[in-house]
Scaffold this active site. Structure first.
Site, PDB file in Angstrom:
ATOM      1  N   GLN A   2      -3.518  59.098  94.147  1.00 25.59           N
ATOM      2  CA  GLN A   2      -4.417  60.204  94.484  1.00 25.59           C
ATOM      3  C   GLN A   2      -3.664  61.539  94.465  1.00 25.59           C
ATOM      4  OE1 GLN A   2      -7.643  60.706  94.919  1.00 25.59           O
ATOM      5  NE2 GLN A   2      -8.184  58.590  94.420  1.00 25.59           N
ATOM      6  N   SER A   3      -2.828  61.746  93.480  1.00 22.41           N
ATOM      7  CA  SER A   3      -2.022  62.962  93.397  1.00 22.41           C
ATOM      8  C   SER A   3      -2.890  64.194  93.119  1.00 22.41           C
ATOM      9  CB  SER A   3      -0.986  62.798  92.278  1.00 22.41           C
ATOM     10  OG  SER A   3      -0.389  64.047  91.970  1.00 22.41           O
ATOM     11  N   ASN A   4      -2.806  65.175  94.008  1.00 22.27           N
ATOM     12  CA  ASN A   4      -3.470  66.459  93.765  1.00 22.27           C
ATOM     13  C   ASN A   4      -2.739  67.237  92.673  1.00 22.27           C
ATOM     14  OD1 ASN A   4      -5.349  66.295  96.092  1.00 22.27           O
ATOM     15  ND2 ASN A   4      -3.456  66.372  97.274  1.00 22.27           N
ATOM     16  N   ALA A  10      -1.252  65.909  90.029  1.00 20.81           N
ATOM     17  CA  ALA A  10      -1.673  65.376  88.724  1.00 20.81           C
ATOM     18  C   ALA A  10      -3.000  66.008  88.312  1.00 20.81           C
ATOM     19  CB  ALA A  10      -1.799  63.855  88.797  1.00 20.81           C
TER      20      ALA A  10
END
Ligand code: PLP
Length: 333
Positions: free
Chosen positions: A75-77, A79
């Protein structure tokens, strides 16, 4: 310090608002709490990576890249914001996502940031937790170069001296806002992870001789490791700015007492912070970073470490899209 000397693509919505949180301040009965709205930076629902990417993506363009690659948690912001910049600038984007939580919930694996990565046209590659993601990204970049791609690799979180310039810029911006409004600030509080945000803020505040201490609230690493990462990057960033030596070790402070069981795993006080900001101020935090940062802020108020008469600014680093990946944890029981 003259930031205009560094290449930059101007895509963020800046300056972000600086607002007083009256109801939260009253509920906590301590300091006057303000919020710096870096959740409103504009790119694909915003967040702190946008300021870093203004400088990183300019470097990618200057090097003639036709593809950017980065890595992060599922859930990388970071990325998601990288994918949005790549879309806007017409570059291909590949992100390597590491499963750091073990959550199998389809909301976690497919909704929130992952949904937006794909909407922006990025390709994603899933990796099990504990993988050497730096080695994996080096290998993936080599594979693309072998196919003729010109790949620009962005480290996790965009945290290198180029990315940290984005938070030097935030320090400049915040200082101008408080000076224009006659506001004396006693402390700046931010969630800290891959360290570029706090490092850029510290380097900027030191270079400006602002005298505003920055408190990082940890989201992953233990205190010693977190502070060392921030300090090393703050020193390198100050060097890049042309003012080596302005950051002292004691300028870097992180409280890592709110991490809980690990990265991306919210604690009860994380969820309480998310609910307090939502119910008292109409502001959405996230379960991985800003919720833990706010839990630290709230605890420092309740325990009297932030006192009445002080003025504290909380940097909202964004991430609310991650709420949609944590439906289970947030549902009221
Ligand atoms: C990445 C991130 C952080 C941490 O910033 P770093 O520069 O990695 O330390 C904080 N909040 C949110 C919402 C983030 O996405």
């Amino acid at each position: 310090m003259h930031l205009a000397r560094f290449p930059r693509v101007f895509l963020a919505h800046l300056p972000t608002p600086l607002e007083r949180l009256d109801r939260l301040s009253a509920a906590l009965g301590g300091p006057e709490i303000w919020i710096k709205r870096d959740d409103c930076t504009g790119m694909s629902t915003g967040g702190n990576k946008t300021r870093k990417l203004e400088f990183l993506m300019a470097e990618a363009l200057a090097e003639g890249a036709d593809m950017v690659m980065t890595q992060g948690a599922t859930q990388s912001n970071h990325a998601r914001q990288t994918a949005a910049f790549a879309a806007k600038l017409g570059l291909a984007c590949q992100v390597l996502l590491e499963d750091r939580t073990g959550y199998q919930d389809p909301d976690y694996t497919q909704n929130g940031n992952v949904l937006l990565d794909h909407l922006h046209g990025a390709t994603t590659e899933l990796h099990p937790g504990g993988n050497d993601m730096v080695a994996a990204m080096t290998a993936a970049a080599e594979a693309e170069r072998a196919k003729g791609r010109r790949v620009y690799v962005i480290p996790g979180g965009g945290s290198n001296p180029t990315g940290a310039l984005g938070y030097v810029n935030c320090a400049l911006e915040l200082l101008a806002q408080v000076n224009d409004r006659g506001l004396v600030i006693d402390r700046l509080v931010t969630a800290t992870g891959s360290s570029g945000t706090q490092a850029g803020l510290v380097a900027g505040m030191c270079a400006l001789n602002a005298g505003i201490p920055v408190l990082g609230i940890g989201t992953r690493a233990p205190k010693e490791k977190q502070e060392q990462m921030v300090y090393d990057l703050a020193c390198k960033t100050a060097e890049k700015l042309g003012c080596p030596g302005v950051v002292r070790r004691e300028d870097v402070v992180a409280d890592t007492g709110y991490v809980g069981a690990g990265y991306g795993l919210p604690r009860e006080d994380t969820l309480e912070a998310i609910r307090m900001f939502a119910e008292l101020e109409g502001i959405l935090l996230d379960p991985v970073y800003s919720g833990k940062g706010a839990a630290g802020l709230i605890d420092w108020c309740r325990s009297g470490r932030f006192k009445q008469g002080e003025r504290v600014v909380f940097l909202h680093t964004g991430g609310s899209v991650g709420l949609f990946a944590y439906k289970g944890a947030l549902a009221r029981g």
